[in-house]
Write an enzyme that holds these catalytic residues in place. Structure first.
Site, PDB file in Angstrom:
ATOM      1  N   GLY A  88      57.601 -15.824  35.811  1.00  0.00           N
ATOM      2  CA  GLY A  88      59.109 -16.844  36.926  1.00  0.00           C
ATOM      3  C   GLY A  88      58.752 -18.474  36.256  1.00  0.00           C
TER       4      GLY A  88
ATOM      5  N   ASP B 119       0.975  -1.667   0.331  1.00  0.00           N
ATOM      6  CA  ASP B 119      -0.084  -0.140   0.256  1.00  0.00           C
ATOM      7  C   ASP B 119       0.545   1.151  -0.188  1.00  0.00           C
ATOM      8  OD1 ASP B 119       0.971  -1.422   2.661  1.00  0.00           O
ATOM      9  OD2 ASP B 119      -0.238   0.382   3.706  1.00  0.00           O
TER      10      ASP B 119
ATOM     11  N   SER C  51      49.736 -20.324  28.440  1.00  0.00           N
ATOM     12  CA  SER C  51      48.853 -20.747  28.085  1.00  0.00           C
ATOM     13  C   SER C  51      47.728 -19.701  28.608  1.00  0.00           C
ATOM     14  CB  SER C  51      48.891 -21.895  27.879  1.00  0.00           C
ATOM     15  OG  SER C  51      49.238 -22.477  29.741  1.00  0.00           O
TER      16      SER C  51
ATOM     17  N   GLY D 148      51.428 -19.108  33.548  1.00  0.00           N
ATOM     18  CA  GLY D 148      51.355 -17.615  33.840  1.00  0.00           C
ATOM     19  C   GLY D 148      51.439 -16.948  32.981  1.00  0.00           C
TER      20      GLY D 148
END
Lengths: 633, 311
Positions: A471, A167, A540, A466
């Protein structure tokens, strides 16, 4: 034939009987935001006279104004969540139910926003047909293409192209034809063969349940006519028997049944069956149900089967026709749609649920991802949220399967994050990769325990994790020195050193870091197989990879050593000057700065490296290994 | 790149719509039994619970369902419902746990003094959380249907709840095909809705076809009621507080939904058999939950209750 209304008033029993035997069509509505999906469904419900009086009064209350009936906001019928009503958008798939004299319908109203693609896929996975809406003023948009791609991906073969808001463009036939031509060209490339295009106005009700006076040039069906008559593929459950075993039914020692929903085929007492993957065979003795034993059961029914022989069958196995059993494999080519904020990383360990089996799995390779606009195949190292890719997938063990195109229940899978337990992806299998089946494990005469025995030690892996500068290497070095002086056979894999050689092709993106750890874990495993005590000193940062490494070792032979140094301390040390560089923005993806470090939750050893000396830490670790019985101290 | 999904099994010839719904519900229940350590079935004694319980008996036959029934009791249920509860537990041979919120009992929480919102929150919402925590259930079956109410239309079949029993409607797990992810962390749980895809008509038709026992209050009979601004409240016991001058009158009524008797509106009806009830329901133009007063308190109230842990 009397109408539903007449039967209802005059013969309720006949009405119920007819109703019970109606066919069912499940469909999905999808398309871009503001294309009018919710309004369309509201219109279908309203025109089918399923909107009840109190719901209409609820709409009036929602609109908070005395609205005229023709201007009722029908979308409010289906936008159920308060959050959605505030934003005026649909964020989650909503299921609606209605019926006509011919059919029962379940419609999934799905969200338009790209960020809610996962909800859209949820709705599409159970649909027989998709109604793809486009706004006639805007034509085919990215979302139109994305949704068409996704519904095709999950196997929907029939599409209605609903060109809505006609429309607002003055019911222009030319405009309609142009949109339809563009869409058909795209659909053809996807392999969608059945497209029914309908010009409509959901708001005004044109061509929804009644033929529009504005479209004399359109001689096709209204939406409702099409939905009522489109063929629902219902050929009998052809194909050999497949029943994934969900649950082993053992009420007492005399009864052992296997419960599941038949995915394909039929079964009768006396049929020979074979269990995949074990390959064992037996004969069906009974089809047990609460309402009595059956002579036959077929696809779609939930049953319990008993067999003539006592064979070992567990959840996830598939009962198959003995002469045409399902295959089992561990490596596949599959299409995956990724549904999580955190990208899919090749090499990361996830869980895959397929049929009734749940197994650890990883994507070994992303062959390409798809640009849904152009259908181009793009190179990709990861799959981000809402991306779709063709991937190679490796399961930890062979699992019964079938290509999705053959048996959907045995070829569709979801991917689950091992830490959050969220459903992060979904996919369909195309075929099994044969190469895994041709590489058999060599059974070796001298095995791990023989090699370790000669060294008078039990091999193990000490995994030091770590922050950079925590370390790890210092402590790992001291541990190795002590072990060496005790006459133990060791090897130290250090992150920096490995990156100079084995892993020099890898960078520091998430994907590369995952691969980096995967390779080191595999090397560590080979070395422990050789009888060594392996020390791995790697940042890691991700839990998932450390968990993957752990799975490579026997219980009690993997020691996660968390070298825990606060970031400020590590950064203050900055032995290699890396933190300085990272802070200056000259080093991207640096752990702790602009890449996360996920601390271990339950490490075997937790070293507070800012509180104890490296020497004392090393001594404690060696003592712990001796306690664990790896060697005699 | 693309593939054909041959035929969705539920649309194959031969199975009626109800048979397909039944198979789906049974499949869902077995998944829960296989994936969870301590499932429980929430039993509200209503017609949906009746169907759910019947389906559970079917799903595990000849074993008994491997979980207990839990009724979170408000002490304000109809007497007929309490009788039904005991009868059904015996019929299906299941353990029945009844939890009555001790705090609600100590404070004498009731619908007259505290209103429907507080009454429902403390007896049901808090009571349910207490019970789930007390027994450590990790999965709870509920009889909710998607056709009941707008926010329920968006609920997954496996609906994940965080450690505080909260539902996050913006962050529901994707749920594809028949692959239900039941993995959860410590303290988390899942609400499972095996009747999600059933409609009210399906429930009635199933009860009729399978002779599932239901509370007689669903069928019309002469009962003592008072008319409170168009809502007929049954005077079920002596605790009912009558307004000054109010006199219970005997009217032929039935209930479309059952909850606490002072909060459940009856409708005038002569439908004394199931087909008559179904006929009347379909001819009526008023939706099901209207008879439950709790939903009228505020718009989207059900969603709010669910976020807080109510079903």
């Amino acid at each position: 034939m009397p109408s539903d209304d007449r039967l209802l008033a005059q013969d309720i029993e006949a009405y119920l009987d007819r109703h019970q035997h109606k066919t069912l069509l499940r469909f999905i509505t999808c398309g871009s935001v503001d294309d009018g999906k919710s309004t369309l469904i509201g219109r279908l419900l309203y025109d089918s006279q399923l909107i009840l009086d109190d719901q209409v009064s609820g709409l009036r209350k929602d609109a908070k104004a005395g609205t005229e009936e023709e201007n009722l906001d029908l979308a409010l019928l289906v936008d159920g969540l308060a959050a959605e009503r505030e934003q005026g958008i649909t964020i989650d798939v909503a299921y609606r139910f209605f019926h006509t004299e011919r059919r029962k319908f379940i419609v999934a109203d799905t969200p338009g926003h790209e960020q809610y693609t996962r909800n859209m896929v949820t709705g599409a996975s159970t649909a027989d047909l998709a109604v793809v809406l486009v706004d006639a003023r805007k034509g085919v948009l990215t979302q139109t293409r994305r949704h068409s791609y996704l519904v095709r991906l999950v196997g929907v073969r029939r599409v209605v192209l609903a060109v809505n808001k006609m429309d607002l463009i003055g019911w222009s036939r030319d405009e309609f034809d142009r949109i339809v031509a563009e869409y058909r060209a795209f659909a053809a490339r996807l392999g969608i063969k059945e497209v029914q295009a309908i010009p409509m106005s959901a708001l005004k009700g044109d061509n929804i349940t009644r033929q529009s006076d504005h479209t004399p040039w359109y001689d096709g069906p209204t939406l409702m006519q099409h939905l009522e008559t489109v063929e629902v593929a219902n050929e009998a459950a052809s194909g050999p028997l497949r029943m994934p075993v969900q649950w082993v039914n053992r009420p007492n020692l005399d009864f052992r049944g296997y419960s599941g929903l038949i995915a394909q085929g039929t079964v009768r007492p006396g049929d020979a069956v074979r269990v995949t993957p074990s390959g064992r065979t037996s004969t069906v003795t009974r089809i047990v149900t609460f309402d009595g034993d059956l002579d036959e059961a077929r696809a779609g029914q939930s049953v319990t089967l008993t067999l003539a022989d006592e064979i070992d069958i567990s959840r996830g196995d598939v009962l198959c026709a003995a002469d045409a059993p399902a295959e089992a494999a561990a490596q596949f080519e599959a299409d995956i749609v990724w549904m999580a904020d955190e990208a899919l990383l090749p090499g990361r360990s996830y869980l895959v649920k397929m049929g009734a089996a749940t197994v650890p799995a990883q994507v070994t390779e992303i062959k390409h991802r798809i640009d849904v606009n152009t259908l181009d195949e793009m190179a990709a190292k990861v799959l981000e949220l809402n991306e779709i890719g063709r991937c190679n997938l490796a399961f930890s063990r062979p699992v019964p399967f079938a290509p999705y195109a053959e048996t959907p229940d045995l070829g569709a899978f979801i991917i689950i994050d091992r830490i959050s337990n969220a459903t992060v992806g979904a996919g369909v299998i195309h075929f099994a990769l044969r190469r895994s089946q041709n590489v058999h494990w060599q059974a070796l005469a001298v095995d791990a325990s023989a090699r370790a025995g000669l060294k008078q030690q039990k091999p193990a892996c000490l995994w030091f994790t770590g922050l950079s500068g925590a370390g790890k290497s210092t402590i790992a070095n001291l541990v190795e020195k002590r072990l060496h002086s005790l006459g133990r056979h060791t090897y130290l894999l250090d992150g920096d050193n490995v990156r100079h050689g084995l892993n020099k092709d890898l960078g520091f993106t998430e994907a590369d870091r995952v691969e980096n750890v995967r390779r080191v874990a595999e090397v560590a495993r080979l070395m422990s197989d050789a009888g060594l005590i392996v020390l791995v000193s790697f940042i890691s940062p991700f839990r998932a990879e450390r968990r993957m490494a752990r799975t490579l070792f026997d219980e009690g032979r993997f020691f996660e050593v968390f070298v825990d140094t606060p970031l400020e301390v590590a950064e203050a040390r900055d032995v290699k000057g890396l933190y300085k560089k990272a802070r200056a923005g000259r080093l991207a993806n640096f752990t702790g700065i602009d890449s996360p470090y996920e601390a271990p939750e339950q490490p075997e050893m937790h070293i507070h490296a800012d509180q104890v000396s490296a020497e004392r830490a090393a001594a404690a670790i060696v003592e712990r290994l001796a306690e664990a019985g790896l060697f005699r101290a | 790149m693309t593939i054909d999904r041959p035929i969705a099994p539920e649309t194959r010839r031969g199975l009626t719509h109800l048979q397909r719904l039944e198979a789906e519900s049974i499949h869902i229940m077995r998944e829960v039994a296989a994936q969870f350590e301590r499932p429980v079935m929430l039993y509200s004694i209503g017609k949906d619970s009746a169907v759910m319980l019947h389906l559970a008996a079917k799903a595990f036959y000849p074993s008994r369902p491997p979980f207990p029934l839990l009724h979170v009791d408000t002490t304000w249920k109809f007497q007929d419902m309490y009788e039904m509860r005991e009868r059904m537990a015996r019929r299906y041979g299941m353990d029945l746990l009844v939890h009555i919120n001790p705090e609600a009992q100590a404070h004498g929480i009731n619908p007259f003094d505290h209103g429907s919102a507080v009454h429902t929150d403390i007896w049901k919402t808090q009571g349910l959380k207490q019970a789930l925590d007390k027994y450590g259930f990790d999965a709870a079956f509920g009889g909710a249907r998607r056709d009941e109410e707008k926010s329920r239309a968006k609920e997954r079949i496996f609906s994940f709840r965080s450690a505080g029993h909260r539902w996050d409607p913006k962050n529901q797990r994707p749920e594809l095909w028949r692959l239900y992810n039941g993995r959860i962390g410590p303290g988390e749980s899942v609400r499972v809705f095996p009747l999600s895809n059933w409609t009210e008509l399906d429930i009635w038709q199933y009860i009729y076809l399978h002779d599932v026992p239901i509370v007689p209050l669903y069928l019309a009979a002469e009962r003592p009621v008072v008319d409170r601004s168009g809502t007929l409240i049954m005077v079920d016991d002596e605790r009912m507080r009558l307004h000054p001058g109010e006199q219970p009158v005997m009217r032929s009524v039935r209930f479309r939904t059952l909850g606490c008797y002072p909060l459940s509106g009856a409708i005038e009806s002569r439908a004394a058999t199931l087909p008559e009830v179904i006929q009347e329901m379909l001819l009526a133009r008023t939706s099901e939950r209207q008879g439950r007063l709790i939903d009228h308190d505020q718009a989207a109230s059900m969603e709010k209750k669910k976020q807080e842990g109510y079903f």
